[in-house]
Design an enzyme around this catalytic site. Structure first.
Site, PDB file in Angstrom:
ATOM      1  CG  ASP A 297      -2.156   1.020   1.199  1.00  0.00           C
ATOM      2  OD1 ASP A 297      -1.480   2.184   0.761  1.00  0.00           O
ATOM      3  OD2 ASP A 297      -2.823   0.991   2.081  1.00  0.00           O
TER       4      ASP A 297
ATOM      5  N   GLY B 113      -9.259   5.206  -6.080  1.00  0.00           N
ATOM      6  CA  GLY B 113      -8.040   4.581  -6.339  1.00  0.00           C
ATOM      7  C   GLY B 113      -6.932   5.143  -5.410  1.00  0.00           C
ATOM      8  CB  VAL B 114      -3.308   5.278  -5.585  1.00  0.00           C
ATOM      9  CG1 VAL B 114      -2.835   6.137  -6.564  1.00  0.00           C
ATOM     10  CG2 VAL B 114      -2.278   5.067  -4.523  1.00  0.00           C
ATOM     11  CG  ASP B 115      -6.371  11.356  -6.089  1.00  0.00           C
ATOM     12  OD1 ASP B 115      -5.958  11.996  -5.027  1.00  0.00           O
ATOM     13  OD2 ASP B 115      -7.119  12.052  -6.980  1.00  0.00           O
TER      14      ASP B 115
ATOM     15  CB  SER C  60      -1.993   5.560 -16.388  1.00  0.00           C
ATOM     16  OG  SER C  60      -2.004   7.146 -16.509  1.00  0.00           O
ATOM     17  CB  THR C  61      -2.078   0.614 -14.216  1.00  0.00           C
ATOM     18  OG1 THR C  61      -2.080   0.564 -12.582  1.00  0.00           O
ATOM     19  CG2 THR C  61      -0.655   0.702 -14.627  1.00  0.00           C
ATOM     20  N   GLY C  62      -5.255   1.963 -13.231  1.00  0.00           N
ATOM     21  CA  GLY C  62      -6.408   1.722 -12.754  1.00  0.00           C
ATOM     22  C   GLY C  62      -7.600   2.110 -13.414  1.00  0.00           C
TER      23      GLY C  62
ATOM     24  CG  ASN D 128      -8.972  14.093 -10.759  1.00  0.00           C
ATOM     25  OD1 ASN D 128      -8.602  15.354 -10.615  1.00  0.00           O
ATOM     26  ND2 ASN D 128      -9.327  13.350  -9.996  1.00  0.00           N
TER      27      ASN D 128
HETATM   28  N1  AR6 Z   1      -1.555   1.773  -2.922  1.00  0.00           N
HETATM   29  C1  AR6 Z   1      -0.924   1.427  -4.011  1.00  0.00           C
HETATM   30  N2  AR6 Z   1      -1.483   1.308  -5.212  1.00  0.00           N
HETATM   31  C2  AR6 Z   1      -2.822   1.500  -5.191  1.00  0.00           C
HETATM   32  C3  AR6 Z   1      -3.370   1.903  -4.120  1.00  0.00           C
HETATM   33  C4  AR6 Z   1      -2.848   1.748  -2.836  1.00  0.00           C
HETATM   34  N3  AR6 Z   1      -3.246   2.036  -1.779  1.00  0.00           N
HETATM   35  N4  AR6 Z   1      -4.904   1.911  -4.473  1.00  0.00           N
HETATM   36  C5  AR6 Z   1      -4.839   1.519  -5.790  1.00  0.00           C
HETATM   37  N5  AR6 Z   1      -3.707   1.235  -6.128  1.00  0.00           N
HETATM   38  P1  AR6 Z   1      -5.634   4.481  -9.977  1.00  0.00           P
HETATM   39  P2  AR6 Z   1      -4.947   5.857 -12.342  1.00  0.00           P
HETATM   40  C6  AR6 Z   1      -3.188   0.823  -7.650  1.00  0.00           C
HETATM   41  O1  AR6 Z   1      -6.901   4.061 -10.475  1.00  0.00           O
HETATM   42  O2  AR6 Z   1      -5.455   4.660 -13.318  1.00  0.00           O
HETATM   43  C7  AR6 Z   1      -8.635   8.575  -9.447  1.00  0.00           C
HETATM   44  O3  AR6 Z   1      -9.864   8.734  -9.209  1.00  0.00           O
HETATM   45  C8  AR6 Z   1      -4.363   0.269  -8.530  1.00  0.00           C
HETATM   46  O4  AR6 Z   1      -4.343  -0.976  -8.523  1.00  0.00           O
HETATM   47  O5  AR6 Z   1      -5.670   4.998  -8.519  1.00  0.00           O
HETATM   48  O6  AR6 Z   1      -3.892   6.676 -12.649  1.00  0.00           O
HETATM   49  C9  AR6 Z   1      -7.866   9.761  -9.718  1.00  0.00           C
HETATM   50  O7  AR6 Z   1      -8.334  11.082  -9.087  1.00  0.00           O
HETATM   51  C10 AR6 Z   1      -3.607   0.623 -10.065  1.00  0.00           C
HETATM   52  O8  AR6 Z   1      -2.709  -0.296 -10.283  1.00  0.00           O
HETATM   53  O9  AR6 Z   1      -5.008   5.548 -10.701  1.00  0.00           O
HETATM   54  C11 AR6 Z   1      -7.874   9.895 -11.085  1.00  0.00           C
HETATM   55  O10 AR6 Z   1      -9.240  10.459 -11.514  1.00  0.00           O
HETATM   56  C12 AR6 Z   1      -2.713   1.750  -9.697  1.00  0.00           C
HETATM   57  O11 AR6 Z   1      -2.933   2.237  -8.297  1.00  0.00           O
HETATM   58  C13 AR6 Z   1      -7.801   8.355 -11.768  1.00  0.00           C
HETATM   59  O12 AR6 Z   1      -8.090   7.956 -10.526  1.00  0.00           O
HETATM   60  C14 AR6 Z   1      -3.357   3.226 -10.277  1.00  0.00           C
HETATM   61  O13 AR6 Z   1      -4.726   2.982 -10.245  1.00  0.00           O
HETATM   62  C15 AR6 Z   1      -6.384   8.082 -12.068  1.00  0.00           C
HETATM   63  O14 AR6 Z   1      -6.284   6.741 -12.631  1.00  0.00           O
END
Ligand code: AR6
Length: 178
Positions: free
Chosen positions: A9, A31-33, A121-123, A23
């Protein structure tokens, strides 16, 4: 200079900088944000709002990066960057590379030694993990090799084992030691 891979995490990392896959609004999301703002508390959002009220009135552009403090996270700063949304019709790889490069430049401006990245970007943005891993690792390698940066350790923190395995495979292919 060292690149590490870890399954876990991002919000638990004791590092100088954690990079947020944000974003352009800078005002939070899923997600992570979402996890960073939840665990970090309200100070991060207050600083993001101040950035929006100042130089970033139109938001943070894709590929750019900007820092805030890290609130209650066990890190010193959060560097917020905006990854590209995956496109089937357009090659947006340069923007994904720019996220990593610019995040490292902001971290170096802060004097950071240790930086942790998620798989940007992978989520929610749907970038295929194999491609994201290759771009992320190559860009970090080339950015750190390019010159005098305070950054000594870059850790990719992968939330799922499958993502960790893909990063490990790409790291092996690039000769990055385990
Ligand atoms: N620790 C590490 N990795 C994580 C965690 C964590 N706590 N939570 C999720 N991930 P994403 P994006 C992984 O969706 O694709 C948001 O709404 C997750 O499994 O967080 O860049 C923003 O505000 C994935 O592999 O980011 C934007 O609108 C990776 O983090 C949008 O999502 C990225 O997934 C950005 O989308």
């Amino acid at each position: 200079m060292r690149i590490e891979l870890s399954e876990g995490d991002l919000t638990e990392q004791r590092v100088d900088v954690v990079v947020n896959a944000a974003n352009s609004s800078l005002l939070g999301g899923g997600g992570v944000d979402g996890a960073i703002h939840r665990r970090g508390g309200p100070d991060i959002l207050t600083e993001c709002r101040a950035l929006r009220a100042g130089h970033y009135g139109k938001g943070l552009k894709t590929g750019e990066a900007v820092a805030t403090t890290a609130g209650r996270l066990p890190a010193r700063w959060v560097v917020h960057t905006v990854g590209p949304v995956w496109s089937d019709s357009e090659d947006r790889s340069p923007l994904l590379a720019a996220c990593h490069r610019n995040s490292l430049h902001v971290a170096a401006d802060l004097g950071a030694h240790t930086v942790a990245f998620p798989a940007i970007s992978t989520g929610i943005f749907r970038w295929p993990i194999e491609s994201a891993a290759e771009i992320a690792l190559e860009t970090v390698l080339s950015t750190l090799a390019a010159g005098s940066s305070s950054v000594e350790v870059v850790r990719f923190v992968l939330f799922e084992k499958a993502s960790y395995d893909v990063f490990r495979e790409q790291a092996d292919a690039l000769g990055i030691p385990a």
